[in-house]
Design an enzyme around this catalytic site. Structure first.
Site, PDB file in Angstrom:
ATOM      1  CD1 TRP A   1      -8.410   0.037  -0.424  1.00 54.52           C
ATOM      2  CD2 TRP A   1     -10.544   0.447   0.089  1.00 54.52           C
ATOM      3  NE1 TRP A   1      -8.496   0.155   0.943  1.00 54.52           N
ATOM      4  CE2 TRP A   1      -9.795   0.405   1.287  1.00 54.52           C
ATOM      5  CE3 TRP A   1     -11.915   0.696   0.154  1.00 54.52           C
ATOM      6  CZ2 TRP A   1     -10.382   0.586   2.535  1.00 54.52           C
ATOM      7  CZ3 TRP A   1     -12.494   0.895   1.389  1.00 54.52           C
ATOM      8  CH2 TRP A   1     -11.724   0.843   2.569  1.00 54.52           C
ATOM      9  CB  ALA A  32     -10.003   8.108   0.007  1.00 53.35           C
TER      10      ALA A  32
END
Length: 404
Positions: free
Chosen positions: A142, A225
């Site tokens: 990410w 997440a």
């Protein structure tokens, strides 16, 4: 001759901000801006990381909407909630996130502004405890992982995690990096639904990683997440639970933004495990102090809504059903893409919202210009970033790009 930009005019106060150097903007934020500016009605934006339903919308979950109504009816004050945020919110997350470890008193947590806040807080805690610690980060990852780590002034050690050409995890390279790390270093691990590749470790690989991390005296820092959007709520936390079995110290950054659909409300948590209850209490004192310096206390609304959902048996059941509905759509769209062309078959074996397509930055640009399809230059795309009616057009454009 003096550079006037570096002088201070005493008659007009300081003028230091004009000396700031340029920064490289976040490529994903720039992509969002490009997509928003495109007025073509048939555009497909698979760059932004939000769940979209069959109609192409990002609706508020039924359970969340019902909880917000209850919050509106019941809430009697907007007074401060304190540095730990909503304590009951964190308590209710424990069985979902920690599973069989939910009752371990050596594990403690608190509310944070989203998963990003949890990551920042966790890295700053590690930097406080061991400033010389290095952080192993697999690439690609990410885009905000490295900036958040660097902001904590921790050294980053990169290792190759995924081979785009062969569409596979570079597991031996990952294990070699873990074995080469020094005791006290940290390993950043995606708990599930790897962003940006969708390539998750299987249970056998998790077991090997867990053993290497524990034997090497490393700190596993798990970023989770997307729990529930891959294989299931329990299945997606299986690797984390292995680490909690084996390691005295574990740091967990958790986000509700995706699996509760509360993206803009920024709802997350940080959990830590240490070897002793007293050590956990001491570490939590440091965490609260660091949080005080960063945001003092987190915003309440989103966490309060999640709390209300999880306090209510019927709302919890409906939320679990909605997570299943989102997961089923993700896997259904993955299946459609995978079945369209043998070169895309790997997408059917990956998990979560993201995968990486075998296209070049030039092909990505052409897809944007010719077909109004927006994705990252790396080929990373949001599998469910489009309506059902757009899937076939998306697939046809991708196959056309690969065919040249």
């Amino acid at each position: 001759m003096l550079d006037q930009r570096n002088t201070i005019d005493r008659g007009r106060g300081a003028q230091i901000l004009e000396n700031l150097g340029p920064i490289e903007s976040d490529s994903l934020l720039a992509l969002i801006a490009l997509a928003n500016a495109d007025t073509r009605p048939d555009k497909i934006d698979v760059g932004v990381g939000v769940y979209r339903d069959g109609a192409g919308g990002t609706p508020i979950l039924r359970s969340v909407k019902a909880a917000e109504k209850l919050l509106w009816e019941r809430q009697v004050t907007k007074s401060y909630v304190g540095g730990l945020g909503d304590k009951r919110f964190a308590e209710l997350l424990r069985p979902i996130l920690l599973g069989r470890h939910a009752g371990d008193d050596r594990i403690a947590g608190l509310q944070t502004p989203g998963g990003c806040g949890a990551l920042s807080l966790g890295f700053k805690l590690i930097a406080t405890a061991r400033p010389s610690a290095k952080v192993l980060i697999g690439t690609p990852t990410w885009p905000n992982h490295e900036p958040v780590t660097a902001a904590a002034e921790l050294e980053i050690v990169r290792y190759p995690f995924y081979d785009r050409q062969e569409r596979r995890i570079l597991f031996e390279e990952m294990m070699a990096a873990i074995r080469a790390a020094a005791p006290g270093d940290a390993v950043l691990l995606h708990g599930c639904c790897h962003n940006p590749t969708g390539a998750d470790l299987d249970l056998e690989q998790w077991a090997k990683v867990t053993r290497a991390v524990a034997d090497g005296g490393l700190i596993p820092f798990v970023d989770i997440a997307y729990q529930g959007l891959g294989r299931g709520l329990d299945e997606d936390a299986a690797g984390l639970h292995m680490l909690l079995d084996a390691c005295d110290e574990v740091v967990i950054a958790q986000s509700c933004d995706k699996n509760f659909g509360v993206y803009r409300d920024r709802v997350g948590s940080l959990f830590i495990k240490t070897g002793h209850v007293d050590t956990t209490k001491l570490a939590m004192n440091h965490i609260v102090q660091i949080a005080r310096e960063m945001w003092s206390m987190p915003p309440d609304h989103g966490a309060a809504v999640v709390r209300i959902v999880l306090e209510d048996e019927a709302l919890t059941a409906d939320w679990r059903a909605e997570v299943g509905e989102m997961r089923d759509r993700i896997n259904r769209i993955r299946g459609r893409i995978a079945a369209a062309d043998p070169r895309l078959a790997y997408i059917g074996g990956q998990f979560g919202m993201f995968s990486m397509l075998p296209v070049t930055p030039e092909q990505v640009r052409k897809l944007r210009e010719d077909h109004a399809i927006y994705m990252a230059d790396s080929g990373r795309f949001n599998v469910i970033g489009m309506a059902d009616e757009a899937v076939d057009r998306f697939i046809a454009a991708i196959v056309g790009a690969m065919n040249g």
